[in-house]
Design an enzyme around this catalytic site. Structure first.
Site, PDB file in Angstrom:
ATOM      1  N   SER A  45       0.836  -1.203   0.000  1.00  0.00           N
ATOM      2  CA  SER A  45       0.000   0.000   0.000  1.00  0.00           C
ATOM      3  C   SER A  45       0.874   1.258   0.000  1.00  0.00           C
ATOM      4  O   SER A  45       0.370   2.364  -0.155  1.00  0.00           O
ATOM      5  CB  SER A  45      -0.935   0.003   1.220  1.00  0.00           C
ATOM      6  OG  SER A  45      -0.222  -0.273   2.406  1.00  0.00           O
ATOM      7  N   GLU A 113       0.138 -12.486  -0.982  1.00  0.00           N
ATOM      8  CA  GLU A 113      -1.298 -12.466  -1.265  1.00  0.00           C
ATOM      9  C   GLU A 113      -1.699 -13.705  -2.055  1.00  0.00           C
ATOM     10  O   GLU A 113      -0.950 -14.147  -2.936  1.00  0.00           O
ATOM     11  CB  GLU A 113      -1.652 -11.218  -2.099  1.00  0.00           C
ATOM     12  CG  GLU A 113      -1.646  -9.944  -1.301  1.00  0.00           C
ATOM     13  CD  GLU A 113      -2.261  -8.771  -2.061  1.00  0.00           C
ATOM     14  OE1 GLU A 113      -2.902  -8.973  -3.115  1.00  0.00           O
ATOM     15  OE2 GLU A 113      -2.098  -7.637  -1.584  1.00  0.00           O
ATOM     16  N   GLU A 178      -8.364 -10.112   5.137  1.00  0.00           N
ATOM     17  CA  GLU A 178      -8.866  -8.768   4.793  1.00  0.00           C
ATOM     18  C   GLU A 178     -10.284  -8.824   4.245  1.00  0.00           C
ATOM     19  O   GLU A 178     -10.594  -9.586   3.324  1.00  0.00           O
ATOM     20  CB  GLU A 178      -7.925  -8.123   3.751  1.00  0.00           C
ATOM     21  CG  GLU A 178      -8.341  -6.710   3.389  1.00  0.00           C
ATOM     22  CD  GLU A 178      -7.249  -5.882   2.733  1.00  0.00           C
ATOM     23  OE1 GLU A 178      -6.154  -6.411   2.479  1.00  0.00           O
ATOM     24  OE2 GLU A 178      -7.513  -4.690   2.470  1.00  0.00           O
TER      25      GLU A 178
HETATM   26  O1  KIV Z   1      -0.301  -3.372   2.044  1.00  0.00           O
HETATM   27  C1  KIV Z   1      -1.113  -3.260   2.982  1.00  0.00           C
HETATM   28  O2  KIV Z   1      -1.349  -2.170   3.493  1.00  0.00           O
HETATM   29  C2  KIV Z   1      -1.790  -4.449   3.438  1.00  0.00           C
HETATM   30  C3  KIV Z   1      -2.937  -4.326   4.401  1.00  0.00           C
HETATM   31  C4  KIV Z   1      -3.580  -5.612   4.621  1.00  0.00           C
HETATM   32  C5  KIV Z   1      -2.599  -3.711   5.695  1.00  0.00           C
HETATM   33  O3  KIV Z   1      -1.459  -5.506   3.019  1.00  0.00           O
END
Ligand code: KIV
Length: 275
Positions: A45, A113, A178
């Protein structure tokens, strides 16, 4: 005290919520560590929150290594996790090669992920001695930047619960879950032995993670899953406007912000220049 996986496991066993926050830079990482946050996540992020990218898919290994280095320098005690960015963990070989770069740079763990399709990647990383945080539910790299809830329908809920079991068996050391309904996230947390950290998934997880910008209120957006604990955007705007005004009025810098030299030195400089 350096926080380890064992420390996080003991919190799960003792039902003490685990705290995790993202950090992308040295000063924020230092503050999170000082405040006693259990785990700091250098999330991908960083792309949308700090680098002005339109999506997580633009984030590169280079970006993550750069920000991991800064955060590593700021973190003493917290368990440090770094996100494997888009396409960096598509197959076991690529994942291991990239994850080793993160471990060499000081990460304690990598986050991957994907649901049960990531079984072989997670198994390979684990066998190489690299702890993995599996990220299931909504996966921004895969599902796109617009958040969606996963697990409201029977088949999706079953897929999530099954994925958690498959990935735990493959070696996942912890989970981020999530945007999964509270009941399903709680079920996952009760079925796996490793800690389950939720985001937008309710309080029944073993801990919580949020994007640090969202608790600080760095931008005007608000998210249902988050809470602004301070209005950093407005505080920053006030500070910038105050600085601008004071410079324009010649109130800054003031006497205490600079130094003087003796008049005779000034005269000598002038005399030298006149020669
Ligand atoms: O990159 C991110 O902010 C995340 C969230 C799940 C916190 O993977």
């Amino acid at each position: 005290m350096k926080k380890t996986l064992e420390y996080l496991y003991s919190k799960k066993v003792n039902k003490i919520p685990i705290t995790m926050l993202t950090a992308y830079d040295f000063p924020t990482a230092r503050l999170e560590d000082e405040a006693g946050i259990d785990s700091v996540l250098v999330g991908d992020s960083v792309g949308t929150n700090m680098l002005g990218y339109a999506s997580e898919q633009e984030v590169t290994m280079g970006d993550m290594l750069h920000h991991l280095g800064a955060v590593r320098r700021g973190v003493k005690d917290a368990y440090l996790i770094v996100d494997m960015p888009f396409k960096s963990a598509d197959d076991p070989f690529t994942a291991c090669r990239n994850a080793e770069l993160f471990i060499d740079k000081g990460a304690d763990c990598v986050k991957v992920e994907g649901w049960s399709d990531k079984k072989n990647v997670i198994a390979c990383l684990t066998e190489s001695g690299i702890p993995v945080c599996a990220h299931i539910g909504y996966n921004p790299q895969i599902h796109g930047s617009k958040p969606q809830v996963f697990g409201k329908e029977l088949q999706q809920a079953l897929d999530l619960v099954e994925s958690a079991s498959v990935l735990e068996a493959a070696g996942a050391a912890l989970f981020v879950v999530e945007k999964v309904p509270r009941e399903i996230a709680g079920l996952i947390a009760s079925r796996v032995k490793v800690p389950v950290i939720g985001i937008g998934s309710g309080e029944s997880c073993d801990g919580q993670v949020l994007v640090v910008n969202d608790i600080l209120g760095t931008d005007e957006r608000t998210f249902r899953h988050a809470r602004k604990f301070v209005d950093f955007r407005n505080l920053t705007l006030q500070a910038i406007a105050g600085y601008k005004t004071e410079v324009e009025k010649r109130n800054f810098p003031a006497e205490e912000n600079f130094q003087h030299v003796e008049q005779k030195v000034v005269e000598s400089v002038m005399a030298s220049l006149a020669l």
